[in-house]
Design an enzyme around this catalytic site. Sequence first.
Site, PDB file in Angstrom:
ATOM      1  N   LYS A   1      34.343   4.391 -44.584  1.00  0.00           N
ATOM      2  CA  LYS A   1      34.328   3.142 -43.817  1.00  0.00           C
ATOM      3  C   LYS A   1      32.999   2.930 -43.119  1.00  0.00           C
ATOM      4  O   LYS A   1      32.460   1.813 -43.083  1.00  0.00           O
ATOM      5  CB  LYS A   1      35.475   3.151 -42.800  1.00  0.00           C
ATOM      6  CG  LYS A   1      36.856   3.114 -43.451  1.00  0.00           C
ATOM      7  CD  LYS A   1      37.973   3.479 -42.482  1.00  0.00           C
ATOM      8  CE  LYS A   1      39.309   3.551 -43.194  1.00  0.00           C
ATOM      9  NZ  LYS A   1      40.401   4.037 -42.338  1.00  0.00           N
TER      10      LYS A   1
ATOM     11  N   GLN B   1      43.025   5.454 -36.803  1.00  0.00           N
ATOM     12  CA  GLN B   1      43.091   6.234 -38.032  1.00  0.00           C
ATOM     13  C   GLN B   1      44.387   7.044 -38.069  1.00  0.00           C
ATOM     14  O   GLN B   1      44.629   7.883 -37.205  1.00  0.00           O
ATOM     15  CB  GLN B   1      41.881   7.174 -38.126  1.00  0.00           C
ATOM     16  CG  GLN B   1      41.760   7.922 -39.429  1.00  0.00           C
ATOM     17  CD  GLN B   1      41.458   7.008 -40.612  1.00  0.00           C
ATOM     18  OE1 GLN B   1      40.625   6.110 -40.503  1.00  0.00           O
ATOM     19  NE2 GLN B   1      42.131   7.233 -41.721  1.00  0.00           N
TER      20      GLN B   1
ATOM     21  N   ASP C   1      43.123  -4.011 -39.163  1.00  0.00           N
ATOM     22  CA  ASP C   1      44.003  -3.359 -40.129  1.00  0.00           C
ATOM     23  C   ASP C   1      45.257  -4.192 -40.389  1.00  0.00           C
ATOM     24  O   ASP C   1      45.978  -3.965 -41.359  1.00  0.00           O
ATOM     25  CB  ASP C   1      44.421  -1.973 -39.613  1.00  0.00           C
ATOM     26  CG  ASP C   1      43.954  -0.858 -40.532  1.00  0.00           C
ATOM     27  OD1 ASP C   1      43.429  -1.171 -41.622  1.00  0.00           O
ATOM     28  OD2 ASP C   1      44.105   0.319 -40.181  1.00  0.00           O
TER      29      ASP C   1
END
Length: 757
Positions: A54, A98, A123
């Site tokens: 990322k 995460q 997200d």
Amino acid sequence: MAAVLNGKEIAGNVRAKLKEEVSKLNLKYPDKTPCLTIVQVGDRDDSNVYIRMKRKAGEEVGVDVRHLKLAKESTEEDIVKRIVSLNADPSVHGIILQLPLDTVSKVDEMKCTNAISYSKDVDGLTDCSLGRLSGGALDGCNIPCTPLGCLELIEQSGVDIRGKRAVVIGRSKIVGTPMSLLLIKRNATVTVCHTKTVDLPSVAREADILVVAAGCPEMVTKDYIKPGAVVIDCGISYIPDPTKSSGRRLVGDIKYAEVKEVAGWVTPVPGGVGPMTVAMLIRNTVKCFKELVLQQPDCSMDTEWKMRYLPLKPVRPVPSDIVIARNQTPKSISVLAEEIGIMDDELELYGSHKAKVSLSILDRLENNKNGNYIVVTGITPTPLGEGKSTTTMGLAQSLGAHLKRNTFACVRQPSQGPTFGIKGGAAGGGYSQVIPMEEFNLHLTGDIHAITAANNLLAAALDARIFHESTQTDRALFNRLVPVKNGVRTFSSIQRERLKKLEISKVHPEELSEEEKSKFCRLDIDPSTITWQRVIDTNDRYLRKITIGQSATEKGISREAQFDISVASELMAILALTSSLEDMRERIGRIVVASSRGGQPVTADDLGVSGALTVLMKDAINPNLMQTLEGTPVFVHAGPFANIAHGNSSILADKIALKLVGENGYVVTEAGFGADIGMEKFFNIKCRYSGLIPNCVAMVATVRALKMHGGGPTVTAGQPIHSEYSQENLELLPKGFVNLERHIGNALKFGIPVCVA
């Protein structure tokens, strides 16, 4: 033989377009860069790999990717607290947590995820984002990255999704469910299956588009595939493979080799959905950046607010103030906040018509130019008041609702003492008021109650300290102040500051001599020098002089004391002058409450309670947003009296308002009492601390006050008005102009032009 949908290649094209877009944004807005913050808890190897991917993708595009790594020992509260701070950080435009979390203690991952602000949920996994998606609100919705990447891959195949039969194997909230919703939105006929679906192969064979997200390695064989179908494999698992040096290999949820023989298009693993997921994450970050930064009203560009003003319907004779206020229906405060450019993250609602505004807004708007600054004051008033608040509201409504200029009014919060006394409330009057009037004049958001609690906590700590020093030995006092915890005795940070004040350089409690311990733990307060009183926000004359310590438990330690009104507390003056939570903490610590018998000042820090007082006032520091009768914005914050403090609303409210209105906008702030104290303290105290300089003084003068200063009879609150004030009297009126002339002259000495209202 199926064509391969190369996720690496397609993701590379997506990143290239994003890089070009970000470059253009940087040229246009050189001080702003899209920023993604990845919150990781613990140190899982697989998470570290994904985070590196990322970061690499973000750097390629020009997105600032930050990595916030928290310890395994972090609690749920720790994680949520850090996410909330990122929500308030204007330099951060996207936040991801995460998963899975690598923690020692049990943590609710969904609760931590839901702490992410909807506007920064790149997200797309918060309940708010998924709820909007399930409701079909795709415009402005943050879509989960994996389904979004899958959709991009399907579209790259060239297959028209409309009318096609689609089957999604998997029902997770991360992939399966949002994938089905996206396909429905594209007018496909969708069936959602899972590993427990009866005769799954035959159902899957009906699909023109098959998305597999079951989490079962190589579950889908060629028997599941309709010839020519588009097959998207979202799975990623390791299976044993002795031919590999690592002893394992990476596979998806389909048997790639045999599915490829039947399908029309297929994604590989690795190199299919994975790279697209990362690319969509960066795309969502850029999207949120534009929504958060570029689509907000930019005061520095002198953007006119898109306001819906409330129409007034004046009647004759003019009704009472409260009737007028109740006949107007206010806007929802969240609507008003959106109109003037306050973001959701910066607003804390207190019902439908009032809210607090976070100080983080100053960081977001720091590069915006200030608007024009007007201070409203008045000539020496009669005991009935001469209408400064009414003028403030009227001026703000005129500039805003009628001249269509960005305009903010800033006023003090009224005390319940005068509100329930003869003077009454302070919302303005007639058709120039703050609404809802009752909420404005009464509890509002509880700021005065917070000050009352903090003030009285300090008073209680002061008397408790006198009691304990009078009844205990040095050793007992020291043991209470510096107790042993887990076998160790340590000084707190505030106690270390006291040691510095006493010029004791030792840092370990056991190192202090008996004399130093006595010096440390005894403030030796002289009761006759106590200046800190208890407060209550009510005019209660029987509390003006009291005796405390009458209980037998106080062992005869009593003294005369008194109650003041809450807004007379030094804490209120501090609230009005502070510039930040840290500054407020320091100011509170320096409050002098008494002197020792040796003549040394005793402070709140000496008593060790300044941190606790700050906590009690942590919400009070945020200004309160309300509105006028015509729907223009008002900040109501702080309420110090001018006869014992400086009599002005808060510096923070003025600063935020000046940034919000923009360079050609106006902020109308009120200085309490007459110009000889309120205005002069505004210049000499408030402006010196804030660094702000007003553009104009609006001097309120009434015929009634001019007549009184011209020699008219005394105006007494609660008594009938003399006829000289209700009838024309051209003899008294011109004589009173000497008062107005002197106030104008005083204002001009500060170099500021004056307009008489």
